[in-house]
Design a protein around this motif. Structure first.
Motif, PDB file in Angstrom:
ATOM      1  N   PHE A 181       0.865  -1.181   0.000  1.00 12.12           N
ATOM      2  CA  PHE A 181       0.000   0.000   0.000  1.00 12.12           C
ATOM      3  C   PHE A 181       0.899   1.228   0.000  1.00 12.12           C
ATOM      4  CE2 PHE A 181      -2.354   3.371   2.256  1.00 12.12           C
ATOM      5  CZ  PHE A 181      -3.452   3.461   1.411  1.00 12.12           C
ATOM      6  N   GLN A 182       0.579   2.197  -0.854  1.00 12.60           N
ATOM      7  CA  GLN A 182       1.371   3.411  -0.938  1.00 12.60           C
ATOM      8  C   GLN A 182       0.527   4.608  -0.488  1.00 12.60           C
ATOM      9  OE1 GLN A 182       2.692   3.866  -4.970  1.00 12.60           O
ATOM     10  NE2 GLN A 182       0.687   4.460  -5.740  1.00 12.60           N
ATOM     11  N   TYR A 183       1.213   5.491   0.264  1.00 15.44           N
ATOM     12  CA  TYR A 183       0.526   6.651   0.834  1.00 15.44           C
ATOM     13  C   TYR A 183       1.586   7.702   1.129  1.00 15.44           C
ATOM     14  CZ  TYR A 183      -3.061   9.200   3.444  1.00 15.44           C
ATOM     15  OH  TYR A 183      -3.958  10.143   3.856  1.00 15.44           O
ATOM     16  N   SER A 184       1.134   8.929   1.371  1.00 16.53           N
ATOM     17  CA  SER A 184       2.081  10.014   1.627  1.00 16.53           C
ATOM     18  C   SER A 184       2.729   9.896   3.006  1.00 16.53           C
ATOM     19  CB  SER A 184       1.367  11.364   1.501  1.00 16.53           C
ATOM     20  OG  SER A 184       0.268  11.430   2.399  1.00 16.53           O
ATOM     21  N   ASN A 185       2.064   9.259   3.959  1.00 13.49           N
ATOM     22  CA  ASN A 185       2.601   9.053   5.307  1.00 13.49           C
ATOM     23  C   ASN A 185       3.150   7.636   5.396  1.00 13.49           C
ATOM     24  OD1 ASN A 185       2.877   8.455   8.146  1.00 13.49           O
ATOM     25  ND2 ASN A 185       1.659  10.270   8.558  1.00 13.49           N
ATOM     26  N   LEU A 186       4.445   7.492   5.640  1.00 12.45           N
ATOM     27  CA  LEU A 186       5.066   6.169   5.610  1.00 12.45           C
ATOM     28  C   LEU A 186       4.573   5.266   6.732  1.00 12.45           C
ATOM     29  CD1 LEU A 186       7.629   6.193   7.924  1.00 12.45           C
ATOM     30  CD2 LEU A 186       8.519   7.779   6.242  1.00 12.45           C
ATOM     31  N   LEU A 187       4.287   5.822   7.932  1.00 10.83           N
ATOM     32  CA  LEU A 187       3.813   4.994   9.040  1.00 10.83           C
ATOM     33  C   LEU A 187       2.407   4.477   8.771  1.00 10.83           C
ATOM     34  CD1 LEU A 187       5.150   7.057  12.078  1.00 10.83           C
ATOM     35  CD2 LEU A 187       6.149   5.031  11.020  1.00 10.83           C
ATOM     36  N   ILE A 188       1.538   5.348   8.232  1.00  9.61           N
ATOM     37  CA  ILE A 188       0.184   4.911   7.910  1.00  9.61           C
ATOM     38  C   ILE A 188       0.218   3.873   6.793  1.00  9.61           C
ATOM     39  CG2 ILE A 188      -2.020   5.683   6.956  1.00  9.61           C
ATOM     40  CD1 ILE A 188      -1.742   8.232   8.507  1.00  9.61           C
ATOM     41  N   ALA A 189       1.101   4.051   5.817  1.00 12.12           N
ATOM     42  CA  ALA A 189       1.231   3.062   4.744  1.00 12.12           C
ATOM     43  C   ALA A 189       1.600   1.686   5.306  1.00 12.12           C
ATOM     44  CB  ALA A 189       2.279   3.520   3.736  1.00 12.12           C
ATOM     45  N   GLN A 190       2.488   1.655   6.291  1.00  6.07           N
ATOM     46  CA  GLN A 190       2.874   0.380   6.905  1.00  6.07           C
ATOM     47  C   GLN A 190       1.697  -0.237   7.661  1.00  6.07           C
ATOM     48  OE1 GLN A 190       5.814   0.708   9.970  1.00  6.07           O
ATOM     49  NE2 GLN A 190       6.398  -1.446   9.863  1.00  6.07           N
ATOM     50  N   LYS A 191       0.925   0.575   8.397  1.00  7.75           N
ATOM     51  CA  LYS A 191      -0.210   0.043   9.168  1.00  7.75           C
ATOM     52  C   LYS A 191      -1.280  -0.530   8.241  1.00  7.75           C
ATOM     53  CE  LYS A 191       0.438   3.186  13.099  1.00  7.75           C
ATOM     54  NZ  LYS A 191      -0.155   4.287  13.885  1.00  7.75           N
ATOM     55  N   VAL A 192      -1.598   0.197   7.183  1.00 10.72           N
ATOM     56  CA  VAL A 192      -2.615  -0.291   6.252  1.00 10.72           C
ATOM     57  C   VAL A 192      -2.143  -1.579   5.572  1.00 10.72           C
ATOM     58  CG1 VAL A 192      -3.900   0.251   4.159  1.00 10.72           C
ATOM     59  CG2 VAL A 192      -3.559   2.010   5.887  1.00 10.72           C
ATOM     60  N   ALA A 193      -0.862  -1.654   5.207  1.00 11.93           N
ATOM     61  CA  ALA A 193      -0.334  -2.878   4.598  1.00 11.93           C
ATOM     62  C   ALA A 193      -0.434  -4.064   5.554  1.00 11.93           C
ATOM     63  CB  ALA A 193       1.128  -2.662   4.162  1.00 11.93           C
ATOM     64  N   ASN A 194      -0.151  -3.835   6.841  1.00  6.52           N
ATOM     65  CA  ASN A 194      -0.285  -4.914   7.828  1.00  6.52           C
ATOM     66  C   ASN A 194      -1.731  -5.368   7.959  1.00  6.52           C
ATOM     67  OD1 ASN A 194       2.426  -5.221   8.613  1.00  6.52           O
ATOM     68  ND2 ASN A 194       2.320  -3.446   9.971  1.00  6.52           N
ATOM     69  N   ASP A 195      -2.690  -4.426   7.933  1.00  6.96           N
ATOM     70  CA  ASP A 195      -4.105  -4.800   8.012  1.00  6.96           C
ATOM     71  C   ASP A 195      -4.529  -5.603   6.791  1.00  6.96           C
ATOM     72  OD1 ASP A 195      -4.200  -3.539  10.389  1.00  6.96           O
ATOM     73  OD2 ASP A 195      -5.543  -1.906   9.781  1.00  6.96           O
ATOM     74  N   LEU A 196      -4.066  -5.212   5.603  1.00  6.04           N
ATOM     75  CA  LEU A 196      -4.408  -5.970   4.399  1.00  6.04           C
ATOM     76  C   LEU A 196      -3.850  -7.391   4.465  1.00  6.04           C
ATOM     77  CD1 LEU A 196      -3.807  -3.269   1.627  1.00  6.04           C
ATOM     78  CD2 LEU A 196      -5.994  -4.154   2.401  1.00  6.04           C
ATOM     79  N   VAL A 197      -2.632  -7.530   4.955  1.00  2.00           N
ATOM     80  CA  VAL A 197      -2.031  -8.865   5.083  1.00  2.00           C
ATOM     81  C   VAL A 197      -2.831  -9.722   6.074  1.00  2.00           C
ATOM     82  CG1 VAL A 197       0.004 -10.097   5.913  1.00  2.00           C
ATOM     83  CG2 VAL A 197       0.275  -8.127   4.420  1.00  2.00           C
ATOM     84  N   ALA A 198      -3.197  -9.139   7.220  1.00  2.00           N
ATOM     85  CA  ALA A 198      -3.959  -9.892   8.224  1.00  2.00           C
ATOM     86  C   ALA A 198      -5.317 -10.315   7.666  1.00  2.00           C
ATOM     87  CB  ALA A 198      -4.134  -9.043   9.485  1.00  2.00           C
ATOM     88  N   ASN A 199      -5.998  -9.429   6.947  1.00  2.00           N
ATOM     89  CA  ASN A 199      -7.290  -9.777   6.361  1.00  2.00           C
ATOM     90  C   ASN A 199      -7.140 -10.875   5.314  1.00  2.00           C
ATOM     91  OD1 ASN A 199      -8.470  -7.804   7.947  1.00  2.00           O
ATOM     92  ND2 ASN A 199      -8.434  -6.254   6.342  1.00  2.00           N
ATOM     93  N   PHE A 200      -6.072 -10.810   4.538  1.00  2.00           N
ATOM     94  CA  PHE A 200      -5.841 -11.821   3.499  1.00  2.00           C
ATOM     95  C   PHE A 200      -5.646 -13.205   4.121  1.00  2.00           C
ATOM     96  CE2 PHE A 200      -5.330 -10.604  -0.942  1.00  2.00           C
ATOM     97  CZ  PHE A 200      -5.196 -11.845  -1.529  1.00  2.00           C
ATOM     98  N   ILE A 201      -4.803 -13.286   5.134  1.00  2.00           N
ATOM     99  CA  ILE A 201      -4.523 -14.584   5.760  1.00  2.00           C
ATOM    100  C   ILE A 201      -5.764 -15.118   6.463  1.00  2.00           C
ATOM    101  CG2 ILE A 201      -3.154 -15.704   7.553  1.00  2.00           C
ATOM    102  CD1 ILE A 201      -0.850 -13.874   6.846  1.00  2.00           C
ATOM    103  N   GLU A 202      -6.502 -14.251   7.156  1.00  2.00           N
ATOM    104  CA  GLU A 202      -7.708 -14.692   7.864  1.00  2.00           C
ATOM    105  C   GLU A 202      -8.767 -15.193   6.889  1.00  2.00           C
ATOM    106  OE1 GLU A 202     -11.070 -12.823  10.913  1.00  2.00           O
ATOM    107  OE2 GLU A 202      -9.377 -11.620  10.220  1.00  2.00           O
ATOM    108  N   GLU A 203      -8.990 -14.485   5.809  1.00  2.00           N
ATOM    109  CA  GLU A 203     -10.000 -14.916   4.836  1.00  2.00           C
ATOM    110  C   GLU A 203      -9.583 -16.210   4.146  1.00  2.00           C
ATOM    111  OE1 GLU A 203     -13.653 -14.622   2.955  1.00  2.00           O
ATOM    112  OE2 GLU A 203     -12.813 -13.424   4.598  1.00  2.00           O
ATOM    113  N   ASN A 204      -8.293 -16.387   3.852  1.00  2.00           N
ATOM    114  CA  ASN A 204      -7.824 -17.628   3.247  1.00  2.00           C
ATOM    115  C   ASN A 204      -8.037 -18.816   4.185  1.00  2.00           C
ATOM    116  OD1 ASN A 204      -6.057 -19.207   1.230  1.00  2.00           O
ATOM    117  ND2 ASN A 204      -4.952 -19.464   3.151  1.00  2.00           N
ATOM    118  N   THR A 205      -7.765 -18.618   5.473  1.00  2.00           N
ATOM    119  CA  THR A 205      -7.978 -19.706   6.440  1.00  2.00           C
ATOM    120  C   THR A 205      -9.447 -20.106   6.505  1.00  2.00           C
ATOM    121  OG1 THR A 205      -6.100 -18.889   7.740  1.00  2.00           O
ATOM    122  CG2 THR A 205      -7.636 -20.379   8.831  1.00  2.00           C
TER     123      THR A 205
END
Length: 552
Positions: free
Chosen positions: A150-174
């Motif tokens: 995920f790309q965004y102007s704020n690097l910390l927010i970009a990292q948080k959103v990327a972590n949420d997307l990863v967690a949602n992906f793994i949970e939905e796959n399970t």
């Protein structure tokens, strides 16, 4: 005619001519190049930085070798990732992320939420295909994996959103993998129960015949020649049943995909269904509606993690009730000024998502129809095989009634026993595969490289922008110099005199100019270039300093 006879074609130019052209028009060549260089510097350093935070998710193969326990999931990982992307990147999930981290404040002030979500999905969310990555922690062993970023102007927010997307992906796959695995096991369990009931019924008939004809049973050895060909046909029938079982398993997978697509279509809601456009809408009422929507979204996330007895959940419920009471008061105050409402048109993003899911459902429906035709063809072949078996049984009609009945009962019991053993083997394999998946040892997704904190921006590419600006300016200057040179038809040197007059040149008189005029022209040229360089340097340096201050 006389005018046409005076037209003379220009002579071909050489290196010295090109050098003279550059010398005569150097101001027109380097002026646009310098101007666009300054403009590109300003654009490059006023363009805000965009940071890309990406994580790599590894496709973990089953921990148990396939020759011991075969997996009962037939969908390939790339197809499953595409299906998961439609669920993870739907409007409700991305809206929750936008509200959670307060993303795109400037964009939301001038664009509706649907357009912002569409731009976020297309431009900022990055999901790569499954490919081979090298894992250094395991001795540079290549592993299949894919990237989520995920790309965004704020690097910390970009990292948080990327972590949420990863967690949602793994949970939905399970969740989806579990549903597919256990659905296959349930189907095979039902087939096993039917095969057991059929075997028990055949066994009961055979035992009843043995009891009725105790001491007068026919010799089984004498029937071996009569039923050798019939047993071969029965083996074909078993293979036909196996083919039908595989076709039914494929149909189950298609049913699971159809269920997922229909579930996504059911969860897709038009935000404009229950909304109306009011010509004179109370701003306080709209503000209260937005506060209630944000509070309900936050309450939904809390209830996913805690029970209703949690203090945070109770306080949020109390806050929602208080906001609803305040909204009722504001609505009553605005009742007198409220005019007739008209329904909103369907939301464009909702229509696009709905059409995409409908196309997916139509594709799966077509595959289901094809599988149904395959099952019908197999059933037709089964009927033909049964007719052949009946014809084969007609050949032994002359045998005694007891011998024929005993052989038929024995044959039915053998077929039922083989079908039961085959169903039991399939069910046991599926059960073991389900147990492996339950213990989290089957094929799954795991984080290979967590979302990093980006240190350098991905956009803009400042060296490329500056170099492109200078190059475009230089090309534009060369074009302008060429145009001016084409329009200038005067004789410029001795080569032109010899070429156009066809006469020998005995001597030349240099151009005599006033020294004062020459010095004044040079001073004006140097003054103009010095001023341009100073202004351009100040503008470019100001842009660089502004960028440095905003970074600090």
């Amino acid at each position: 005619m006389a005018q046409d006879s005076l037209i003379v074609s220009r002579r071909s130019l050489d290196i010295e001519d090109y050098i003279d052209i550059i010398r005569r028009h150097r101001g027109w060549i380097f002026g646009p190049a310098f101007a666009l260089l300054v403009v590109s510097i300003v654009v490059a350093f006023l363009w805000p930085d965009t940071y890309l935070s990406s994580a790599i998710i590894r496709v973990v193969p089953p921990q148990v070798p396939e020759n011991y326990i075969a997996p009962n999931i037939t969908t390939d990982m790339q197809g499953r990732i595409n299906s998961l992307s439609q669920v993870i990147l739907n409007r409700s999930s991305l809206t929750a992320l936008v509200n959670k981290y307060q993303l795109y404040r400037k964009e939301l002030s001038r664009l509706p939420m649907e357009d912002v979500i569409e731009n976020m999905k297309v431009r900022d969310v990055k999901i790569g295909p499954v490919q081979t990555f090298v894992q250094s922690s395991q001795g540079k062993q290549p592993v299949p994996a894919f990237m989520i970023g995920f790309q965004y102007s704020n690097l910390l927010i970009a990292q948080k959103v990327a972590n949420d997307l990863v967690a949602n992906f793994i949970e939905e796959n399970t969740r989806e993998t579990g549903e597919e695995v256990f659905g296959t096991t349930d189907l095979l369990k039902k087939q096993l129960e039917d095969a057991r009931a059929k075997r028990d019924e055949s066994n009961q008939k055979l035992q009843a015949f043995r009891v009725r004809n105790l001491g007068h049973l026919p010799d089984p050895g004498s029937q071996q020649g009569n039923f050798a060909q019939l047993n071969a046909l029965q083996g074909q029938m078993i293979n036909m049943d196996a083919a039908m079982s595989r076709a039914q398993a494929d149909k189950l997978n298609l049913d699971n995909e159809m269920r997922i697509a229909r579930q996504a279509l059911q969860q897709l809601k038009d935000p404009n269904t229950d909304q109306v456009v009011i010509d004179q809408k109370n701003e306080k009422l709209a503000l209260k509606d937005k506060e209630i929507e944000q509070a309900e979204t936050y309450l939904g996330r809390l209830r996913e993690r805690y029970t209703d007895a949690n203090p945070d959940v109770q306080s949020t419920v109390a806050q929602i009730n208080q906001l609803k009471k305040q909204r009722e008061v504001v609505a009553k105050e605005d009742q007198s000024a409220k005019v007739e409402a008209r329904p909103l048109p369907p939301n464009p993003q909702f229509v696009r998502d709905q059409r995409l899911l409908q196309v997916t459902i139509q594709r799966i429906s077509g595959a289901q129809e094809q599988k149904e035709l395959e099952l019908k063809e197999l059933q037709k072949q089964q009927v033909q095989l049964r007719d052949t078996m009946k014809a084969m049984q007609g050949r032994i009609e002359a045998a005694p009634l007891g011998s024929k009945e005993f052989s038929e009962l024995t044959s039915d019991f053998d077929i039922a026993e083989k079908q039961y053993q085959e169903a039991e083997e399939k069910y046991n394999k599926s059960s073991r595969a389900s147990e492996v998946n339950k213990r989290n040892q089957g094929e799954r997704l795991a984080i290979l490289d967590p979302a990093n904190t980006p240190q350098t921006p991905t956009e803009p590419k400042r060296p490329v922008i500056i170099a492109a600006g200078a190059g475009i300016g230089l090309i534009l200057g060369l074009i302008l110099a060429g145009v001016r040179e084409v329009k200038n038809t005067s004789i410029k040197n001795l080569k032109d005199v010899r070429a156009y007059t066809q006469l020998p040149v005995l001597g030349s008189i240099p151009l005599l100019e006033n020294d004062l005029v020459v010095r004044r022209r040079r001073r004006l040229a140097w003054l103009a270039w010095s001023t341009a360089c100073l202004v351009g340097g100040v503008i470019g340096l100001s842009s660089v300093l502004y960028y440095i201050n905003t970074k600090v």
